[in-house]
Design a protein around this motif. Structure first.
Motif, PDB file in Angstrom:
ATOM      1  N   GLU A   1       2.161   5.935   3.330  1.00  0.00           N
ATOM      2  CA  GLU A   1       0.845   6.611   4.180  1.00  0.00           C
ATOM      3  C   GLU A   1      -0.475   6.377   4.677  1.00  0.00           C
TER       4      GLU A   1
ATOM      5  N   GLU B   1       1.082  -1.953  -0.029  1.00  0.00           N
ATOM      6  CA  GLU B   1      -0.145   0.074  -0.125  1.00  0.00           C
ATOM      7  C   GLU B   1       1.122   1.174   0.520  1.00  0.00           C
ATOM      8  N   LEU B   2       0.796   2.126   0.082  1.00  0.00           N
ATOM      9  CA  LEU B   2       1.414   3.405  -0.321  1.00  0.00           C
ATOM     10  C   LEU B   2       1.621   3.313   1.290  1.00  0.00           C
TER      11      LEU B   2
ATOM     12  N   LEU C   1       6.185   3.120  -0.812  1.00  0.00           N
ATOM     13  CA  LEU C   1       5.001   1.789  -0.289  1.00  0.00           C
ATOM     14  C   LEU C   1       5.295   0.928   0.869  1.00  0.00           C
TER      15      LEU C   1
ATOM     16  N   GLU D   1       6.355   6.174  -5.726  1.00  0.00           N
ATOM     17  CA  GLU D   1       6.001   6.433  -4.491  1.00  0.00           C
ATOM     18  C   GLU D   1       6.133   5.495  -3.281  1.00  0.00           C
TER      19      GLU D   1
END
Lengths: 480, 480
Positions: A69, A66-67, A93, A91
């Motif tokens: 954040e 997932e990201l 991850l 991104e």
């Protein structure tokens, strides 16, 4: 020709012989599953999925990462165990830590207000592995959740029912499902004089009561977390409450508890839950236990945990005897998590359960090892045997016919395998039937069928072979 | 009470309304699977696994990450696409790039010399995603491999047979399986005057012929890779060779090719493969094609790739029309890979095939969308309906009975759902049967059974309800 082959092989080997410095291993805390383990795993999954489907669940899947954040701020003290990916441009991850946060992200992202779904997938925690106890850094979670604004305790009771159905059908022996309520815990902490901002961290400490003794828990509260000793002792009084409806009633009459609105709400929920569990025929499995806390921050209502009897979680002098696989399922209500993802904070109430499937695998693997039982790892029904040399092409034609008729069939990958080796393979692999051909069978347009276990043979015409095999297989499966 | 609930909710929301700066998305190149997509996925997996089991395969699983060094030096120019994990102390890890290298590591680590296994799992590549075409950064691979020292082309032909069985049973339309041989390619490159050290990189360029035109491939060879133009043109002559046995025979008579020992060996293997494919009844699906190269470094023998007809891989003026999902399976022989992991370089010859399952999903999803077909995402058989208020507890008793009898059952999670809403739910979700109770049914000790599709109702005694439902469900499944 043989010499040439050997020379060729030698050349290939020479090409590849470099100083091999490979460490041949799986990453720390992970493991391969061999075919026997996969057969056990498949059986467990089938039992569990059958139960989820019996309760009308759909399934979804989410990416393994997932990201970063997305996971931030969801796991309290456990966040340090999250695996991050390297920043390779793009991104940031992280590998998923559980299936609940991705589920909440999925609901918020797709604006889903109602769903009943299961999700079985691997999650990742940089924890201290204890692989013989079934504690890994890569492990399966097996989650069932009901999202939606519904009436009190109806979905919650169904989750508890599902835990009971699964543990009963997995045949793991006696078990108890402990239930408690976050609001009751919060009210109790308030009643004991725990400051508001210490509720979560004290709750984390209480959660260790199933793995260690009260003295250690008390010490952590007072020495590490700065709770005053009187408050700790008052907590020590309440965490002893456990039992059925009578314990809940008793607490409802406790004057200190009565003053805490949230505690009373929690107790009313628990009463209703116990009534519903009675209707679902599982009252004897369910037990209220005020010492049950569960570590995760996001729970807001009922929480539960299933423990197998006959296993202990407490530290034991004889470590190797205590398998410590007591807790095999847990979950609860988390009404705030989806709102944390929604831009307008829109809430989707959720309740769910997670089956501790790795512990189940460990128990079943140890049981298979102990019983010396042989598990079949293939489903092959027929092995095509050549009785003489130079019959590869005939075998291939037979295999084609059998595969095309959806009969699970194998043959040797050698041009001229020895008959004995072929029969040995059947016996080693539990293959029930052998189809034998030789020159005389080919001339007569027949094949020989042999039941491997009894060595009973019969001759059948080549053109009715498929039907005869299907009849024989049906007969054999009726016999066993 | 209602007001209190609302106030409570408001308080909760207020607690959570922080400035939400979450980006609500999946990481680039990945996706969630919703229940409809999962239903399609499950169907595809079942078809494929059934085929693998028909051929006697076992299954294994390996961790999603490997030690970084396990993956190093296996993927040639594509190594830059590997996902690394952040160094958080401890081992350096990378996400698996395919299932073949972990399989080879598993064989070497466990000293396994013979196995026939399938493995279906996700792999990871930091590639440029093209999600509408089914190209993702996280995607499933679906591999079948035969490891062991066997006679020439027997396992290889079975892999090709398996591709044919799977593509036929998935009903994806016409397809061809192209076959070629790495030794023939090497021999052909040598014959054309490609220097030894350029074989692999020229091979990578030839591999692009299925996605682009010869002129571009030639330009890459000459301009980027420094091949002399005459050699490139000679390659251009040979890569046009394609067809059946007659093309192989023709090449065997080519005087330039004849001089290359490795080319002749490759051609002899291909002849044998085509004979076996004929015996397996798939000669019409299989086609020799000297332009097939396959990108990966580790292939050493036969290579193959299945392409659906009616889809194109070539760049097209009307991008949106060309779905570009031509290639749906591929594989080949890799006799050196396991030896790269063995400390003494011990070889385990392997041949395998990988089904391009994401492309299959894309095609089937688009087909479902186009047909407007409704896919059931649950298997619920019975919905328990209350005809009046205050019957929750009766419904719960009914659900318990039905679940305990292994009947897939749902009910509303509201205390007092409206009858119309309950029937609507049945229709929306394709639930075939409703069990209806009201006060009168309870008094008479009966329930009403309704066939949702026809609204036909009948009354059955409560104590034979389970049997009657099972009869009715069996009847309904015979009717459809």
């Amino acid at each position: 020709e043989e010499v040439e082959k050997l020379l060729q092989l030698k050349a290939q080997i020479a090409d590849d012989v470099q100083p091999h410095k490979f460490v041949l291993k799986c990453p720390k805390g992970t493991r391969d599953y061999n075919p026997q383990q996969m057969a056990i795993r498949e059986g467990v999954f089938n039992t569990i999925i059958k139960c989820f489907k019996r309760h009308g669940a759909e399934t979804i899947d989410t990416p393994v990462f997932e990201l970063k954040e997305t996971l931030t701020g969801k796991y309290g003290e456990d966040s340090k165990l999250i695996y991050d990916l390297k920043d390779q441009g793009g991104e940031l991850l992280s590998l998923r830590y559980d299936l609940t946060v991705p589920f909440a992200r999925y609901l918020a992202m797709n604006k889903i207000a109602n769903i009943k779904r299961y999700h079985i997938a691997k999650v990742y925690r940089r924890d201290n592995p204890a692989m013989t106890k079934g504690r890994f850094r890569e492990f399966y979670q097996c989650d069932f959740d009901i999202a939606g604004q519904y009436d009190s305790m109806i979905p919650d009771a169904e989750c508890v029912k599902i835990v009971a159905e699964i543990l009963t059908s997995l045949d793991l022996g006696e078990y108890k499902i402990k239930v408690n309520h976050r609001k009751l815990l919060d009210g109790m902490f308030a009643a004991c004089g725990v400051p508001d901002d210490k509720f979560r961290t004290i709750c984390s400490t209480v959660d260790k009561l199933d793995k260690t003794f009260w003295e250690d828990v008390r010490a952590e509260m007072v020495d590490e977390k700065g709770l005053n000793p009187e408050a700790a002792d008052r907590i020590g009084h309440y965490v002893k409450f456990q039992g059925g409806m009578e314990s809940v009633e008793l607490l409802l009459k406790d004057e200190t508890i009565q003053k805490q609105k949230s505690a009373v709400e929690g107790l009313e929920d628990l009463k209703l839950l116990l009534v519903y569990c009675e209707l679902y025929g599982i009252a004897d499995k369910v037990m209220f236990d005020l010492s049950l806390a569960r570590g995760l921050d996001y729970y807001t209502g009922v929480i539960y945990e299933a423990v197998l009897q006959g296993y202990t979680n407490k530290p034991s002098a004889k470590e190797e005897e205590s398998v410590s696989v007591g807790s095999v399922a847990g979950g609860g209500r988390y009404d705030g998590l989806v709102g944390m993802f929604d831009p307008r904070g829109k809430m989707v109430p959720c309740v769910g359960v997670s089956i501790g499937i790795e512990r189940v695998f460990s128990i079943l693997e140890q049981r298979v090892l102990a019983s010396n039982a042989k598990i079949r790892t293939t489903e092959t029904e027929v092995f095509v045997v050549s009785a003489q040399k130079n019959l590869l092409e005939e075998r291939m034609k037979l295999c084609k016919e059998l595969w095309d008729a959806d009969i699970k069939t194998e043959q040797s990958y050698k041009r001229n395998p020895k008959p004995l080796d072929q029969f040995q393979y059947c016996e080693n692999n539990g293959i029930p039937l052998a189809v034998i051909i030789g020159q005389s069978e080919i001339q007569e347009g027949v094949v020989k069928l042999r039941v491997v276990a009894t060595r009973k043979e019969c001759v059948v015409p080549r053109n009715t072979m498929v039907e005869e095999i299907k009849k024989e297989l049906a007969q054999l499966s009726r016999d066993t």
